[in-house]
Design a protein around this motif. Sequence first.
Motif, PDB file in Angstrom:
ATOM      1  N   ARG A 253      -3.794  -2.999   0.827  1.00 10.65           N
ATOM      2  CA  ARG A 253      -2.413  -2.494   0.509  1.00 10.65           C
ATOM      3  C   ARG A 253      -2.054  -1.081   1.203  1.00 10.65           C
ATOM      4  O   ARG A 253      -2.779  -0.168   0.777  1.00 10.65           O
ATOM      5  CB  ARG A 253      -2.353  -2.198  -0.862  1.00 10.65           C
ATOM      6  CG  ARG A 253      -0.868  -2.204  -1.694  1.00 10.65           C
ATOM      7  CD  ARG A 253      -1.136  -2.216  -3.295  1.00 10.65           C
ATOM      8  NE  ARG A 253      -1.859  -3.253  -3.634  1.00 10.65           N
ATOM      9  CZ  ARG A 253      -1.218  -4.706  -3.770  1.00 10.65           C
ATOM     10  NH1 ARG A 253       0.196  -4.851  -3.571  1.00 10.65           N
ATOM     11  NH2 ARG A 253      -1.773  -5.570  -4.139  1.00 10.65           N
ATOM     12  N   LEU A 254      -1.044  -1.154   2.021  1.00 12.54           N
ATOM     13  CA  LEU A 254      -0.785   0.080   2.754  1.00 12.54           C
ATOM     14  C   LEU A 254      -0.231   1.288   1.945  1.00 12.54           C
ATOM     15  O   LEU A 254       0.805   0.909   1.210  1.00 12.54           O
ATOM     16  CB  LEU A 254      -0.054  -0.257   4.108  1.00 12.54           C
ATOM     17  CG  LEU A 254      -0.951  -0.995   5.185  1.00 12.54           C
ATOM     18  CD1 LEU A 254       0.219  -1.501   6.183  1.00 12.54           C
ATOM     19  CD2 LEU A 254      -1.919  -0.167   5.800  1.00 12.54           C
ATOM     20  N   SER A 255      -0.257   2.351   2.112  1.00 13.12           N
ATOM     21  CA  SER A 255       0.250   3.508   1.483  1.00 13.12           C
ATOM     22  C   SER A 255       1.662   3.642   1.783  1.00 13.12           C
ATOM     23  O   SER A 255       1.924   3.408   3.112  1.00 13.12           O
ATOM     24  CB  SER A 255      -0.391   4.752   1.566  1.00 13.12           C
ATOM     25  OG  SER A 255      -1.638   4.917   1.363  1.00 13.12           O
TER      26      SER A 255
ATOM     27  N   GLY B 143      -4.525   0.746   8.883  1.00 12.43           N
ATOM     28  CA  GLY B 143      -3.839   2.012   8.310  1.00 12.43           C
ATOM     29  C   GLY B 143      -4.011   2.702   7.066  1.00 12.43           C
ATOM     30  O   GLY B 143      -4.903   1.875   6.391  1.00 12.43           O
ATOM     31  N   LEU B 144      -3.565   3.638   6.493  1.00 16.64           N
ATOM     32  CA  LEU B 144      -4.156   4.339   5.182  1.00 16.64           C
ATOM     33  C   LEU B 144      -3.744   3.401   4.237  1.00 16.64           C
ATOM     34  O   LEU B 144      -2.547   2.929   3.912  1.00 16.64           O
ATOM     35  CB  LEU B 144      -3.407   5.676   4.826  1.00 16.64           C
ATOM     36  CG  LEU B 144      -4.227   6.899   5.525  1.00 16.64           C
ATOM     37  CD1 LEU B 144      -3.166   8.058   5.222  1.00 16.64           C
ATOM     38  CD2 LEU B 144      -5.599   7.187   4.894  1.00 16.64           C
ATOM     39  N   GLY B 145      -4.511   3.179   3.017  1.00 18.42           N
ATOM     40  CA  GLY B 145      -4.411   2.186   1.917  1.00 18.42           C
ATOM     41  C   GLY B 145      -5.347   2.290   1.045  1.00 18.42           C
ATOM     42  O   GLY B 145      -6.214   2.855   1.105  1.00 18.42           O
TER      43      GLY B 145
ATOM     44  N   GLU C 267      -6.744   6.973  -1.274  1.00 19.17           N
ATOM     45  CA  GLU C 267      -6.429   6.204   0.056  1.00 19.17           C
ATOM     46  C   GLU C 267      -7.645   6.324   1.027  1.00 19.17           C
ATOM     47  O   GLU C 267      -8.080   7.109   1.000  1.00 19.17           O
ATOM     48  CB  GLU C 267      -4.919   6.204   0.620  1.00 19.17           C
ATOM     49  CG  GLU C 267      -4.533   7.823   0.742  1.00 19.17           C
ATOM     50  CD  GLU C 267      -3.485   8.266   1.124  1.00 19.17           C
ATOM     51  OE1 GLU C 267      -2.484   7.065   1.085  1.00 19.17           O
ATOM     52  OE2 GLU C 267      -2.957   9.198   1.442  1.00 19.17           O
ATOM     53  N   TRP C 268      -7.693   5.193   1.896  1.00 19.41           N
ATOM     54  CA  TRP C 268      -8.868   5.430   2.992  1.00 19.41           C
ATOM     55  C   TRP C 268      -8.212   4.815   3.986  1.00 19.41           C
ATOM     56  O   TRP C 268      -7.367   4.088   4.479  1.00 19.41           O
ATOM     57  CB  TRP C 268      -9.879   4.308   2.292  1.00 19.41           C
ATOM     58  CG  TRP C 268     -10.712   4.722   1.168  1.00 19.41           C
ATOM     59  CD1 TRP C 268     -11.851   5.585   1.121  1.00 19.41           C
ATOM     60  CD2 TRP C 268     -10.328   4.460  -0.262  1.00 19.41           C
ATOM     61  NE1 TRP C 268     -12.155   5.906  -0.223  1.00 19.41           N
ATOM     62  CE2 TRP C 268     -11.320   5.272  -0.977  1.00 19.41           C
ATOM     63  CE3 TRP C 268      -9.242   3.728  -0.907  1.00 19.41           C
ATOM     64  CZ2 TRP C 268     -11.383   5.138  -2.323  1.00 19.41           C
ATOM     65  CZ3 TRP C 268      -9.070   3.688  -2.115  1.00 19.41           C
ATOM     66  CH2 TRP C 268     -10.284   4.346  -2.833  1.00 19.41           C
TER      67      TRP C 268
END
Length: 506
Positions: free
Chosen positions: A198-200, A215-217, A209-210
């Motif tokens: 799940r993307l931020s 992408g970050l999520g 978030e990682w």
Amino acid sequence: MSLATPLRLFNSLTRRMEQFTTLFPGSVRIYSCGPTVYNYAHIGNLRAYIFTDTLKKVMQWKGYDVLHVMNITDVGHLTSDADEGEDKLERAAQKSQRSVWDIAEFYTRQFQSDLQQLNIDFPAVWTKATDHIQEMIQFAALCEQRGYAYLLDDGLYFDTSKVPNYGALAMMDLEGQEAGIRVAVGGKRNPPDFALWRLSPPNTTRLMEWNSPWGLGAPGWHLECSVMSIKYLGSRFDIHTGGIDHRQIHHCNEIAQNQAYLGDNSPAASFWLHNEFVNMGQQKMSKSSGQFATLQSLIDAGIHPLVYRYFCLMATYRAPLDFSLEGVIAARTGLVRLLKRIEALKNQAGDLSWATVLSGRKYSRGGSNAFIRQQLENQLSPEGADYIRRFDAAVSDDLNTPQGLATMSEVVSSSSLAPDVILRLVASFDLVLGLGLLELNPAILNLRPVSATIDEDGIVDLLEQRKNARAKNDFQSADAIRVKLTDHGVAVMDSPGGATWEWVPR
Ligand code: AMP
Ligand code: ZN
């Protein structure tokens, strides 16, 4: 003595009773979906773990070595199991101004304390979702490489149309209404498709978030269990457990992921077992409905945790269980009667040093239950041996604990068996029931002492004060009034129609 009845379990995959066979002779590998640690577990959740513990104990009683893994979900579980809403932990952190890490650690410890109070053995491996983020990314990336995933603006999604028989576990009719229940949001190819990652949202910072290739999520909840079960138990293991709600979505999605990752259409676990719900006020016990009780609220009402364990064992794990304080109090009456009978037998039995030795072994080495059973059953008369066979037949029939308890009732009231033999049989059955029947003092089940007396007008008055406090969101005062009532021997239960109360008999 050797046990003759083969173990049969109801496999949700086939919706049939099947004879249990293990992948590796003599050992069983079990994965259980663990708690989401954003709040206290309610006693419905705890039924899921009493069931798993009973399953393990039956396996051990029958001579298997058990390797049990349980996860701790500390990220990824959204407020709706159908992948909608916010992350439960992030929401709890925002509400309480504590860090997600503090919350996860605090409620993990509370959960473990609940298990201990219920005599539930810990798994050999606890596995925390946030310790496995890189493995989850690799797993999701492999699904993507193999064409099972596609990217949308808000995350990487699993394409459920790519696996054969998606939803077979739920016996889902993809053409029919079941599919429609899952919301078809923003570009999903099929309504049941779900997020692997799940993307931020842009320009926002999430609490957890990682970085990832997309992408970050943060990972999806279903991904966690696939990754951790296969990591610790291998690509084939024996049993996967969870509550019946998981049969519909979470476990269907785990199976789909396993099929994609393993590349051979295997669901990974041979048996998928699901416990039915604890209901309260005609509906599933849940935090969101407000209809729930925690173990601590039972204790406050004077109910010993092991009474709740006994209450659960009085039903089969596949039968819905209606929780009410009255029902639990009735269970307690039955348990106290049983324990008093055991006390009387202990007074008649003479030398009980064997019980002390065996209980020491039981607590020092999990997994040796079959050995202890053999010791207890040495030189049993044919009548005693017959009771063992009957108890074994009961619990081998899909863990039929009510039937097992019925056999135990017969044993303790037998006039032909010697007290020492009865106690040996009880100790043997208790390896499965996990109640500590030879050690438990009936007096401690009989509630907290009543410190003062109160009449019914006084109770009604206090309940009115509590209602007013709650109406003003003054929960501290409301809780203080509940404690005061408990001290007077009055249990308060909240229901949609208002609070009810009852005397807790001593
Ligand atoms: P959760 O902490 O929400 O992930 O749930 C932990 C376990 O409790 C899962 O196996 C759920 O399926 C199970 N569960 C949730 N609600 C109930 C209930 N009312 N009765 C029995 N099991 C439940
Ligand atoms: Zn799970």
